[in-house]
Each structure stands twice: as C-alpha cells, then as structure tokens.
Design an enzyme around this catalytic site. Structure first.
Site, PDB file in Angstrom:
ATOM      1  N   SER A   1      60.219 -45.392 -34.004  1.00 54.52           N
ATOM      2  CA  SER A   1      58.953 -44.879 -34.521  1.00 54.52           C
ATOM      3  C   SER A   1      58.644 -43.488 -33.978  1.00 54.52           C
ATOM      4  O   SER A   1      57.823 -42.762 -34.550  1.00 54.52           O
ATOM      5  CB  SER A   1      57.805 -45.829 -34.186  1.00 54.52           C
ATOM      6  OG  SER A   1      57.535 -45.826 -32.790  1.00 54.52           O
TER       7      SER A   1
ATOM      8  N   ALA B   1      52.550 -49.728 -27.571  1.00 53.36           N
ATOM      9  CA  ALA B   1      53.805 -50.348 -27.127  1.00 53.36           C
ATOM     10  C   ALA B   1      54.870 -50.301 -28.239  1.00 53.36           C
ATOM     11  O   ALA B   1      54.551 -50.489 -29.409  1.00 53.36           O
ATOM     12  CB  ALA B   1      53.543 -51.796 -26.716  1.00 53.36           C
TER      13      ALA B   1
ATOM     14  N   GLY C   1      55.869 -47.491 -26.764  1.00 53.83           N
ATOM     15  CA  GLY C   1      55.602 -46.156 -26.243  1.00 53.83           C
ATOM     16  C   GLY C   1      56.224 -45.008 -27.007  1.00 53.83           C
ATOM     17  O   GLY C   1      56.275 -43.884 -26.493  1.00 53.83           O
ATOM     18  N   GLY C   2      56.691 -45.242 -28.231  1.00 51.80           N
ATOM     19  CA  GLY C   2      57.359 -44.182 -28.996  1.00 51.80           C
ATOM     20  C   GLY C   2      56.482 -42.969 -29.256  1.00 51.80           C
ATOM     21  O   GLY C   2      56.881 -41.826 -29.004  1.00 51.80           O
TER      22      GLY C   2
ATOM     23  N   ASP D   1      42.839 -54.092 -26.707  1.00 54.99           N
ATOM     24  CA  ASP D   1      43.037 -54.092 -28.149  1.00 54.99           C
ATOM     25  C   ASP D   1      42.768 -52.684 -28.678  1.00 54.99           C
ATOM     26  O   ASP D   1      41.625 -52.221 -28.681  1.00 54.99           O
ATOM     27  CB  ASP D   1      42.080 -55.090 -28.806  1.00 54.99           C
ATOM     28  CG  ASP D   1      42.252 -55.171 -30.316  1.00 54.99           C
ATOM     29  OD1 ASP D   1      42.992 -54.340 -30.888  1.00 54.99           O
ATOM     30  OD2 ASP D   1      41.644 -56.068 -30.936  1.00 54.99           O
TER      31      ASP D   1
ATOM     32  N   ASP E   1      49.592 -46.067 -34.966  1.00 58.24           N
ATOM     33  CA  ASP E   1      50.622 -46.618 -35.852  1.00 58.24           C
ATOM     34  C   ASP E   1      50.559 -48.141 -35.830  1.00 58.24           C
ATOM     35  O   ASP E   1      51.575 -48.822 -35.751  1.00 58.24           O
ATOM     36  CB  ASP E   1      52.007 -46.122 -35.422  1.00 58.24           C
ATOM     37  CG  ASP E   1      53.100 -46.492 -36.415  1.00 58.24           C
ATOM     38  OD1 ASP E   1      52.787 -46.664 -37.610  1.00 58.24           O
ATOM     39  OD2 ASP E   1      54.271 -46.615 -35.994  1.00 58.24           O
TER      40      ASP E   1
ATOM     41  N   LYS F   1      49.683 -48.571 -43.769  1.00 54.08           N
ATOM     42  CA  LYS F   1      50.709 -49.457 -44.316  1.00 54.08           C
ATOM     43  C   LYS F   1      50.292 -49.864 -45.734  1.00 54.08           C
ATOM     44  O   LYS F   1      49.205 -50.422 -45.928  1.00 54.08           O
ATOM     45  CB  LYS F   1      50.862 -50.699 -43.440  1.00 54.08           C
ATOM     46  CG  LYS F   1      50.899 -50.421 -41.932  1.00 54.08           C
ATOM     47  CD  LYS F   1      52.101 -49.600 -41.496  1.00 54.08           C
ATOM     48  CE  LYS F   1      52.076 -49.377 -39.994  1.00 54.08           C
ATOM     49  NZ  LYS F   1      53.220 -48.595 -39.504  1.00 54.08           N
TER      50      LYS F   1
END
Length: 349
Positions: free
Chosen positions: A184, A217, A219-220, A256, A272, A301
């Site tokens: 990602s 997560a 972490g990209g 969250d 994302d 999305k």
C-alpha cells in the site's frame, strides 16, 4: 475521427465513459463514448475535440490514466508498411517534441508491447526526415502518441505535455523498496506524484510537518510520510513494523482510527481504511470542517456496480460537508484496485 482517447484500468471502461459523458455535458459539449469492457481505453467522439481537450484537464479526470486528442484512427494498417499512413495522417501538423508508441494496459494490449518498442525505433527517424519531430525530446512542443490496439489498428493522437500524464501508458514506474511495510506504500507514493505538481509537493509536503495516519497498520503510509520527514501519529489497534517506529518520527496510538481526533490541528491526515465510501467521505469532511487537518489524502473503496455514480456522489458529499473552499482532485491510481484516491487542499486565492 475527432475526439479524445483516454487510457484506463482494464475493467473500468464504463466508469471512464460515464465520467467523460458527464463532464463533457457539464462543460457544454456534445459527444458520445465508444468502448468495450476490458479494452483498457475509451474513445469520446466529439466534433469540438480541441475545445473539449482544454475543458477537461487530465488532473481533473478520475478514471483516465492518460488523456490524448485524436488526430486519426487507422483501422486497416498494412503489416508491410505502417509508417506511410501515419506520416500521411500527420499532413499539415506542426513539429512534435517527442513520440511515444504505446498500447492499452489490457490482456489484449500487453502482447503489443514488443511491436510498440520496435515500431517506435523505426518511426522516429521517419518523422524527423519528414520534419515532424525535433532532433531531441523537447517538452515545449506537443507530444505525438501512436497507440496500437491491434497489430493493424492504431490511433494517432497528440498530448499537451503540461496537461497529460508524463509516463508511458499513464503509469508511473515505482519500485517497492524492501523496507516498505506493505504494498500500500506504493499508493501513497503514486498519489503524491500524480495528484500534485512538483511545485505543489515542494510547498505542501515539507519536513517537520505533522500528520495523522488513520488505520495505519502495518505502517505503509506512515513509512512514506516519514521518508518525507513528517512527524506522524499512526492510529490503529494493530501493530506497526518496528523499523517504522525506529525512525523516531512516529507515535503509535492503539485506537480506532475512524473515531479518533487530534488534540491539536495537523498539517496532514491520510487514511486508507476499509469502510463504506460514503461513511469515509463524511468522516474526512469532518476533519476538514473542524479544522483538525489542513490537507488530506484518502481512499474511497468503490462498490462493484455503479462505481462512477458512487464516486460522484461521495465527492459531492465530501465537498458539501467540508464546508470550506477546497481544491479536490481524485484519481484511480495504477496501484489502486477497486478504489480511488482523493486529495483535498485549501483552494488557493
């Protein structure tokens, strides 16, 4: 043949056709889209192609990887001599600064890659001999495109170098580095490259700025921001890769990301997360409206059906609920799949 030729992701031809039809109509142009699913391109026929080309800038088109103005369609080329009819189709044209020979990024188009390479090598000297091509690539002149959709069927088209993708096929060639936490990362790299000009990137993404990465997560996207020397608050209940934390630029909050908000205003927020696109659009609008961030890049999305309709609805919803004048740009990037990536920044006066 008069109109635009736009390249797109295979399978998204109906979305690009719908977008071109809607945007052309809004701009006051009559025309019609011609395409088939999985072709990897859309032709939008219009008698006022030059004016339409100016009215629909490439950065403003979501599903178009590349935008070209058609000079000729040659559906019955002879294998023995494809160059002569192309030179003839360019009669009366001024010189071009470069020529790209391409093909759609589709199952049918990819086998044409070898032809495109070899034909380009043969076409360049012929164009120079005819006085149609500068001795060296020159961005001050229009760029000529020859797009093969079959061995004997090609479009001859032109692009303004200031209003088109600067990469062949409209695809930036990015390499996934071994230290990238996930693939990602390529999406955010491409977004920074595609959605902003070099001058905008220099002005808007500066070392020392503070950002939040929602749903970070592993972490990209956080990793991409740290490579730009931003300080990042990474919000996710899941773990981040240790080497991302070791940069010293990251604070990991186990929370969250969809409901978290910062204690102080930030320069950037990126997101994302996998969520319903309308819900994401509304949450991103809240961040802008409440002043929690100044700039944002986020993904929407898309559903399996009526993707152009959902895209238009979500972007309108975001713009309305943000409550501020914004410059909003969106693209379906090469590294996106069933999604689009959106950039929103304060509108410059």
């Amino acid at each position: 043949m008069s109109g635009l030729l736009c390249l797109c992701r295979q399978g998204f031809e109906p979305e690009l056709a719908g977008e071109l039809t809607a945007r052309a109509g809004t701009a006051g142009f009559y025309g019609y889209a011609r395409t088939q699913r999985n072709d990897g391109y859309v032709v939008f026929a219009c008698d006022q192609a030059e004016a339409l080309d100016r009215a629909l800038p490439w950065r403003g088109l979501i599903f178009a990887r590349q935008k070209l103005r058609i000079l000729a369609e040659l559906p019955q080329l002879d294998h023995a001599d494809r160059i002569t009819p192309i030179i003839a189709a360019l009669d009366g044209q001024a010189r071009f600064g470069d020529v790209w020979v391409e093909h759609p990024d589709s199952d049918a188009g990819k086998p044409l890659a070898g032809l495109a390479r070899s034909f380009g090598n043969a076409l360049r000297p012929a164009l120079r001999k005819a006085g149609l091509l500068t001795d060296k690539p020159n961005e001050r002149y229009p760029r000529l495109h020859v797009v093969f959709i079959a061995g004997t069927h090609a479009f001859v088209a032109v692009a303004d170098t200031r209003d088109s993708a600067p990469w062949a096929l409209g695809i930036p060639r990015l390499k996934l580095l071994p230290e990238a936490p996930s693939r990602s990362a390529l999406k955010l790299d491409e977004a920074l490259l595609t959605l902003m000009t070099p001058e905008e990137r220099q002005a808007l993404v500066m070392p020392g700025m503070r950002a939040a990465d929602l749903g970070a997560a592993p972490g990209g996207w956080t990793w991409v921001l740290t490579r730009q020397h931003l300080h990042v608050t990474s919000v996710d209940n899941g773990p981040l890769r240790q080497h991302v934390l070791d940069t010293g630029l990251v604070e990991h909050l186990r929370a969250d990301g969809f409901h978290w908000k910062p204690e102080q205003p930030l320069d950037w927020m990126v997101c994302d997360m996998v969520e319903q696109p309308r819900r994401v659009a509304e949450r991103m609008a809240t961040w802008i409206r409440e002043g929690w961030c100044r700039h944002t890049i986020f993904n929407l999305k898309l559903p399996m059906k009526k993707r152009w309709d959902e895209t238009a609805l979500c972007l309108d919803l975001f713009a309305e609920q943000a409550g501020k004048p914004l410059d909003i740009r969106a693209k379906q990037l090469y590294h996106d799949r069933e999604e689009i990536t959106v950039l929103a920044t304060p509108r410059q006066r």
